[in-house]
Design a protein around this motif. Sequence first.
Motif, short mmCIF file in Angstrom:
data_model
loop_
_atom_site.label_atom_id
_atom_site.label_comp_id
_atom_site.label_asym_id
_atom_site.label_seq_id
_atom_site.Cartn_x
_atom_site.Cartn_y
_atom_site.Cartn_z
N ILE A 298 -0.28 11.23 -4.41
CA ILE A 298 -0.85 10.19 -3.55
C ILE A 298 -0.01 10.23 -2.28
N PRO A 299 -0.46 10.92 -1.22
CA PRO A 299 0.42 11.20 -0.08
C PRO A 299 0.84 9.97 0.71
N SER A 300 -0.07 9.04 0.95
CA SER A 300 0.28 7.79 1.64
C SER A 300 -0.69 6.71 1.19
N TRP A 301 -0.25 5.46 1.29
CA TRP A 301 -1.05 4.37 0.73
C TRP A 301 -0.91 3.09 1.57
N TYR A 302 -0.62 3.25 2.86
CA TYR A 302 -0.41 2.11 3.75
C TYR A 302 -1.67 1.26 3.92
N ARG B 294 -3.91 0.50 1.53
CA ARG B 294 -4.40 -0.12 0.30
C ARG B 294 -4.40 -1.64 0.45
N GLU B 295 -5.43 -2.25 -0.11
CA GLU B 295 -5.61 -3.70 0.04
C GLU B 295 -4.44 -4.47 -0.56
N GLY B 296 -3.95 -4.03 -1.73
CA GLY B 296 -2.85 -4.74 -2.36
C GLY B 296 -1.58 -4.69 -1.54
N TYR B 297 -1.29 -3.54 -0.95
CA TYR B 297 -0.11 -3.41 -0.08
C TYR B 297 -0.24 -4.31 1.14
N ILE B 298 -1.41 -4.29 1.78
CA ILE B 298 -1.62 -5.11 2.97
C ILE B 298 -1.48 -6.60 2.62
N GLU C 22 0.64 2.54 13.27
CA GLU C 22 -0.11 1.64 14.15
C GLU C 22 -1.32 1.05 13.42
N GLU C 23 -2.00 1.89 12.64
CA GLU C 23 -3.14 1.39 11.88
C GLU C 23 -2.68 0.39 10.83
N CYS C 24 -1.55 0.66 10.20
CA CYS C 24 -1.01 -0.25 9.19
C CYS C 24 -0.73 -1.62 9.79
N VAL C 25 -0.09 -1.65 10.94
CA VAL C 25 0.21 -2.93 11.61
C VAL C 25 -1.08 -3.67 11.93
N VAL D 138 9.99 -7.65 10.87
CA VAL D 138 9.30 -7.16 9.69
C VAL D 138 9.64 -5.68 9.51
N PRO D 139 10.42 -5.31 8.48
CA PRO D 139 10.73 -3.89 8.24
C PRO D 139 9.52 -3.19 7.63
N ILE D 140 8.68 -2.62 8.46
CA ILE D 140 7.36 -2.19 8.06
C ILE D 140 7.33 -0.89 7.28
N SER D 141 8.31 0.00 7.49
CA SER D 141 8.25 1.30 6.80
C SER D 141 9.13 1.34 5.56
N PHE D 142 9.70 0.21 5.17
CA PHE D 142 10.63 0.16 4.04
C PHE D 142 10.06 -0.69 2.91
#
Length: 514
Positions: free
Chosen positions: A259-263, A265-269, A315-318, A370-374
């Motif tokens: 699963i290469p990336s999951w930024y 995903r609804e649960g993560y958001i 940027e999309e994640c934010v 907000v530490p967004i990538s950690f």
Amino acid sequence: MNTAAPSSSSSSCIPAASRNPNLNLLLSRSLLPRAVCSFPSHKNGSRCTGLQLEASSSSSGSFQGLPRNCVVGRYAAEPLGAVATSDAPGATSPSVVGEDKIGVLLLNLGGPETLDDVQPFLFNLFADPDIIRLPRLFRFLQKPLAQFISVLRAPKSKEGYASIGGGSPLRQITDAQAEELRKSLWAKDVPAKVYVGMRYWHPFTEEAIEQIKRDGITKLVVLPLYPQFSISTSGSSLRLLESIFREDEYLVNMQHTIIPSWYQREGYIKAMANLIEQELKTFDNPEKVVIFFSAHGVPLAYVEEAGDPYKAEMEECVDLIMEELEKRKFINAYTLAYQSRVGPVEWLKPYTDETIIDLGRKGVKSLLAVPISFVSEHIETLEEIDVEYKELALSSGIEKWGRVPALGCEPTFISDLADAVIESLPYVGAMAVSNLEARQSLVPLGSVEELLAAYDSQRRELPPPVTVWEWGWTKSAETWNGRAAMLAVLVLLVLEVTTGEGFLHQWGVLPLFR
């Protein structure tokens, strides 16, 4: 008002149904020459969402040389905007698990657990060619340079680790995440074992793989604990993993997928929004707080020259997190910046420290970091953000400072990771046509090189200052003259130190450093 350290507890969780991420560009650009996806843009681009999976059992055409268990697909583009969701149930069917032994491998950076670990940890970090990329002519200097930098930086780094308790808590937190993920999977009727493999410190990825083999795992889901893909994080870990698999017959024959990336995903958001909402409510005037997303930076050349999707995914994640907050009636100003740059090369901008100063000059009084990538607390959150950036903010005119804790074992987050694993199980290994269904982008480990090549096709030369030798008063000549001068200075300095004779000793300069 909130000027204290971040809270250690997370908000109450929202039970997570099974959720799927939108298909990201990794598979579409690396394995699929017929893909119609465009590179993601957080404003007006498109992203891949529709998937048809096929079993690739032949070695003909564009997929020649891929392993027999390689899963390939075709995508259709869909306008950007929605978080990926699914109507699939939270647990997989017995036919998917059957008699298989399911394993999940969590990949992370790793960190020194004691002060004595700091220098060898830094050596492992800087010896990775995905972290420091030397031109081809200078690759033989990779390890000597890593040794030099690690020795040079160790004293300063030790001070940082000493200030947060004498070592990184990353391993302890990742182990806790693995245990909570295991419990969540078992609660969803998937009796899986979860393993932790660190890139630069114990338990190393190699150690985790040996345990996986001892346990007789037959189906493995690889899950990097980096929400957004980058060549220098997920890419480095996956490249190492593939090299291990190539040399082991057991691993080659084991069914496995990534699963290469999951930024997205609804649960993560939702989990990120939960924590941000929680911290906003600690301020006297939540609506006046500027939300400051701080992400780990990468060299600009990775994005512009190697096609690293990290910036676009960040940027999309934010944007997705802010959309979720807007649904909850939080219409706050926000910004994104990048921290932790190293060395003289240009990194992704804007830089976190410069942005904080600029916000203070513009009259911002309340700031929520907000530490967004950690997803775990470590040196860059506990020392860099909580100490350095907080002090910088308060000295720049910002009066109220807050910080969102890293996700850690936040229940919504863990449950969603379990769903991501469950959703991937039908796609581990080769697939029958009857199982075609749009769920999630998965990449067979044997095709990691193809996956990375989409963003990393020039990694061996990146970033080359010049491509050819040119005589005359040219940029190339200036570059090579500079290299020759630097090499000459280095040689003279080594001679001075080893012989105790030379200009610096004669002038009385070098003894000052003894």
